[in-house]
Design a protein around this motif. Structure first.
Motif, PDB file in Angstrom:
ATOM      1  N   VAL A  44       0.875  -1.157   0.000  1.00 21.27           N
ATOM      2  CA  VAL A  44       0.000   0.000   0.000  1.00 21.27           C
ATOM      3  C   VAL A  44       0.923   1.221   0.000  1.00 21.27           C
ATOM      4  O   VAL A  44       1.587   1.512   0.993  1.00 21.27           O
ATOM      5  CB  VAL A  44      -0.917   0.019   1.242  1.00 21.27           C
ATOM      6  N   VAL A  45       0.997   1.892  -1.145  1.00 22.39           N
ATOM      7  CA  VAL A  45       1.905   3.032  -1.318  1.00 22.39           C
ATOM      8  C   VAL A  45       1.077   4.298  -1.376  1.00 22.39           C
ATOM      9  O   VAL A  45       0.281   4.495  -2.302  1.00 22.39           O
ATOM     10  CB  VAL A  45       2.748   2.897  -2.603  1.00 22.39           C
ATOM     11  N   ASN A  46       1.271   5.148  -0.386  1.00 19.19           N
ATOM     12  CA  ASN A  46       0.569   6.424  -0.341  1.00 19.19           C
ATOM     13  C   ASN A  46       1.514   7.518  -0.827  1.00 19.19           C
ATOM     14  O   ASN A  46       2.602   7.678  -0.300  1.00 19.19           O
ATOM     15  CB  ASN A  46       0.089   6.718   1.084  1.00 19.19           C
ATOM     16  N   PHE A  47       1.084   8.255  -1.848  1.00 15.35           N
ATOM     17  CA  PHE A  47       1.839   9.391  -2.367  1.00 15.35           C
ATOM     18  C   PHE A  47       1.287  10.643  -1.705  1.00 15.35           C
ATOM     19  O   PHE A  47       0.088  10.917  -1.804  1.00 15.35           O
ATOM     20  CB  PHE A  47       1.705   9.467  -3.893  1.00 15.35           C
ATOM     21  N   TRP A  48       2.159  11.395  -1.057  1.00 11.62           N
ATOM     22  CA  TRP A  48       1.740  12.522  -0.240  1.00 11.62           C
ATOM     23  C   TRP A  48       2.821  13.597  -0.286  1.00 11.62           C
ATOM     24  O   TRP A  48       3.875  13.412  -0.897  1.00 11.62           O
ATOM     25  CB  TRP A  48       1.512  12.070   1.209  1.00 11.62           C
ATOM     26  N   ALA A  49       2.588  14.706   0.376  1.00 14.46           N
ATOM     27  CA  ALA A  49       3.590  15.768   0.519  1.00 14.46           C
ATOM     28  C   ALA A  49       3.336  16.507   1.831  1.00 14.46           C
ATOM     29  O   ALA A  49       2.208  16.555   2.316  1.00 14.46           O
ATOM     30  CB  ALA A  49       3.531  16.740  -0.655  1.00 14.46           C
ATOM     31  N   THR A  50       4.393  17.063   2.374  1.00  9.58           N
ATOM     32  CA  THR A  50       4.288  17.766   3.654  1.00  9.58           C
ATOM     33  C   THR A  50       3.388  18.990   3.564  1.00  9.58           C
ATOM     34  O   THR A  50       2.781  19.390   4.549  1.00  9.58           O
ATOM     35  CB  THR A  50       5.680  18.204   4.156  1.00  9.58           C
ATOM     36  N   LEU A  79       5.285   7.537   0.427  1.00  5.97           N
ATOM     37  CA  LEU A  79       6.246   8.079  -0.528  1.00  5.97           C
ATOM     38  C   LEU A  79       5.974   9.565  -0.727  1.00  5.97           C
ATOM     39  O   LEU A  79       4.999   9.945  -1.358  1.00  5.97           O
ATOM     40  CB  LEU A  79       6.161   7.324  -1.853  1.00  5.97           C
ATOM     41  N   SER A  80       6.854  10.370  -0.155  1.00  7.15           N
ATOM     42  CA  SER A  80       6.700  11.815  -0.230  1.00  7.15           C
ATOM     43  C   SER A  80       7.073  12.320  -1.615  1.00  7.15           C
ATOM     44  O   SER A  80       8.102  11.962  -2.171  1.00  7.15           O
ATOM     45  CB  SER A  80       7.596  12.496   0.814  1.00  7.15           C
ATOM     46  N   MET A  81       6.229  13.175  -2.141  1.00  5.67           N
ATOM     47  CA  MET A  81       6.484  13.801  -3.432  1.00  5.67           C
ATOM     48  C   MET A  81       7.152  15.154  -3.264  1.00  5.67           C
ATOM     49  O   MET A  81       7.303  15.901  -4.228  1.00  5.67           O
ATOM     50  CB  MET A  81       5.169  13.930  -4.215  1.00  5.67           C
ATOM     51  N   ASP A  82       7.576  15.465  -2.027  1.00  8.67           N
ATOM     52  CA  ASP A  82       8.376  16.672  -1.819  1.00  8.67           C
ATOM     53  C   ASP A  82       9.664  16.513  -2.618  1.00  8.67           C
ATOM     54  O   ASP A  82      10.154  15.402  -2.816  1.00  8.67           O
ATOM     55  CB  ASP A  82       8.736  16.820  -0.328  1.00  8.67           C
ATOM     56  N   PHE A  83      10.236  17.633  -3.057  1.00 11.43           N
ATOM     57  CA  PHE A  83      11.513  17.564  -3.760  1.00 11.43           C
ATOM     58  C   PHE A  83      12.567  16.987  -2.826  1.00 11.43           C
ATOM     59  O   PHE A  83      12.535  17.242  -1.616  1.00 11.43           O
ATOM     60  CB  PHE A  83      11.956  18.951  -4.242  1.00 11.43           C
ATOM     61  N   VAL A 106      11.338   9.469   0.001  1.00 10.43           N
ATOM     62  CA  VAL A 106      11.181  10.665  -0.818  1.00 10.43           C
ATOM     63  C   VAL A 106      11.565  10.265  -2.233  1.00 10.43           C
ATOM     64  O   VAL A 106      12.557   9.553  -2.437  1.00 10.43           O
ATOM     65  CB  VAL A 106      12.082  11.820  -0.310  1.00 10.43           C
ATOM     66  N   ILE A 107      10.790  10.725  -3.187  1.00 11.50           N
ATOM     67  CA  ILE A 107      11.031  10.396  -4.583  1.00 11.50           C
ATOM     68  C   ILE A 107      12.438  10.847  -5.001  1.00 11.50           C
ATOM     69  O   ILE A 107      12.863  11.945  -4.670  1.00 11.50           O
ATOM     70  CB  ILE A 107       9.951  11.034  -5.482  1.00 11.50           C
ATOM     71  N   ASN A 108      13.127   9.971  -5.701  1.00 11.09           N
ATOM     72  CA  ASN A 108      14.484  10.258  -6.166  1.00 11.09           C
ATOM     73  C   ASN A 108      14.533  10.052  -7.677  1.00 11.09           C
ATOM     74  O   ASN A 108      15.099   9.086  -8.166  1.00 11.09           O
ATOM     75  CB  ASN A 108      15.491   9.338  -5.461  1.00 11.09           C
ATOM     76  N   GLU A 109      13.879  10.941  -8.380  1.00 11.45           N
ATOM     77  CA  GLU A 109      13.831  10.889  -9.842  1.00 11.45           C
ATOM     78  C   GLU A 109      14.121  12.286 -10.390  1.00 11.45           C
ATOM     79  O   GLU A 109      13.670  13.279  -9.812  1.00 11.45           O
ATOM     80  CB  GLU A 109      12.448  10.435 -10.320  1.00 11.45           C
ATOM     81  N   PRO A 110      14.816  12.367 -11.501  1.00 10.45           N
ATOM     82  CA  PRO A 110      15.126  13.687 -12.065  1.00 10.45           C
ATOM     83  C   PRO A 110      13.897  14.390 -12.637  1.00 10.45           C
ATOM     84  O   PRO A 110      13.852  15.611 -12.695  1.00 10.45           O
ATOM     85  CB  PRO A 110      16.143  13.385 -13.169  1.00 10.45           C
TER      86      PRO A 110
END
Length: 164
Positions: A44-50, A79-83, A106-110
């Motif tokens: 269960v992967v939740n995509f969120w941001a602070t 999984l935080s979508m914060d930079f 935290v997402i680690n994609e360019p």
């Protein structure tokens, strides 16, 4: 006196490192590898941001889920979508303040848009969003969940009663 100071410093360093170890960077490829390794596991992967109010509101539901399924093959991943530049200044302090116990990344994609498209073609990028993966079944939800909705959905998926 020196020993006390040393022990206090050692304790504070240990606390700092344990919080930092709790939040890691992850790429889409690494996330996909997690799914393939746990064949009997429901992810269960939740995509969120602070900075996302609805995300912050629903985070306790995912924490409850982690507690409820503690001894079952269910993994909750936040999984935080914060930079990634916000890892130390925003995400780690947020995780510490809210005492999150789930795995936090935290997402680690360019390119975030490429990441979003590869998670699910229908994802507009809106937050909060949730991906549930069990075996080869993937279900994606671009919405905020109530606690009951989330519990019922995961229960149905775990028991094989959910059909997307």
């Amino acid at each position: 006196m020196f020993v006390k100071k040393y022990l206090v410093i050692l304790f504070l360093l240990t606390l700092t490192f344990s919080v930092n170890a709790q939040v890691k960077l992850i790429s889409l490829n690494e996330l996909q590898q997690r799914f393939t390794k746990g064949k009997d596991t429901t992810y269960v992967v939740n995509f969120w941001a602070t900075w996302c109010g609805p995300c912050v509101k629903e985070l306790p539901h995912f924490e409850n889920l982690k507690t409820e399924y503690f001894k079952k093959p269910v993994k909750v991943i936040l999984l935080s979508m914060d930079f990634k530049s916000k890892l130390n200044s925003a995400v780690i302090p947020f995780v510490k303040k809210h005492k999150l116990k789930s795995e936090v990344y935290v997402i680690n994609e360019p390119n975030q848009q490429t990441f979003i498209s590869n998670v699910d073609k229908k994802w507009s990028g809106a937050l909060p969003s949730t991906l549930i993966v069990k075996n080869n079944m993937r279900s994606f939800f671009e919405k905020e969940f109530t606690n009951i909705e989330l519990e019922d959905l995961v229960k149905n998926i775990v028991h094989g009663d959910y059909k997307p």
